[in-house]
Design a protein around this motif. Structure first.
Motif, PDB file in Angstrom:
ATOM      1  N   UNK A 197       0.822  -1.209   0.000  1.00  0.00           N
ATOM      2  CA  UNK A 197       0.000   0.000   0.000  1.00  0.00           C
ATOM      3  C   UNK A 197       0.857   1.260   0.000  1.00  0.00           C
ATOM      4  N   UNK A 198       1.950   1.230   0.736  1.00  0.00           N
ATOM      5  CA  UNK A 198       2.847   2.388   0.779  1.00  0.00           C
ATOM      6  C   UNK A 198       3.444   2.649  -0.602  1.00  0.00           C
ATOM      7  N   UNK A 199       3.920   1.605  -1.242  1.00  0.00           N
ATOM      8  CA  UNK A 199       4.505   1.758  -2.573  1.00  0.00           C
ATOM      9  C   UNK A 199       3.443   2.208  -3.568  1.00  0.00           C
ATOM     10  N   UNK A 200       2.239   1.641  -3.476  1.00  0.00           N
ATOM     11  CA  UNK A 200       1.170   1.998  -4.419  1.00  0.00           C
ATOM     12  C   UNK A 200       0.746   3.451  -4.262  1.00  0.00           C
ATOM     13  N   UNK A 201       0.633   3.938  -3.033  1.00  0.00           N
ATOM     14  CA  UNK A 201       0.205   5.326  -2.840  1.00  0.00           C
ATOM     15  C   UNK A 201       1.332   6.305  -3.139  1.00  0.00           C
ATOM     16  N   UNK A 202       2.542   5.863  -2.969  1.00  0.00           N
ATOM     17  CA  UNK A 202       3.668   6.768  -3.223  1.00  0.00           C
ATOM     18  C   UNK A 202       3.966   6.897  -4.718  1.00  0.00           C
ATOM     19  N   UNK A 203       3.810   5.818  -5.452  1.00  0.00           N
ATOM     20  CA  UNK A 203       4.169   5.818  -6.860  1.00  0.00           C
ATOM     21  C   UNK A 203       2.974   5.812  -7.795  1.00  0.00           C
TER      22      UNK A 203
END
Length: 93
Positions: free
Chosen positions: A72-78
């Motif tokens: 989720x962190x990677x998806x929201x950041x990128x």
């Protein structure tokens, strides 16, 4: 515990003013239900599996939560494209 306090705060902020007590009660119900279910599952596992397998089974939810948080962190950041999202400049007065 910080996780429980955070759950109560999120429930309080997310609920309408007239439903805050009910939202807190649902958090409490979820914690008690999860604790009871986890204890029952642990008892069943300990009676049927070797201790090492029980420790591995206990680690699975924690690992799943960590992997989910990372995804989720990677998806929201990128975003979907994989490129970092543009972050707006802070307002200056």
């Amino acid at each position: 515990s910080p996780a429980l306090a955070t759950a109560y705060l999120i429930a309080d902020e997310s609920a309408a003013p007239g439903a805050r007590t009910r939202a807190g009660a649902w958090v409490n119900t979820a914690v008690n239900g999860g604790s009871s279910g986890g204890t029952a599952d642990a008892g069943l596992l300990l009676g049927r599996l070797p201790l090492a397998a029980c420790f591995a089974a206990a680690a699975l939810p924690v690992l799943a939560a960590a992997v989910t948080a990372l995804i989720l962190h990677v998806a929201t950041r990128h975003g979907r494209s994989g490129a970092p999202r543009h972050r707006p400049e802070p307002l200056r007065r």
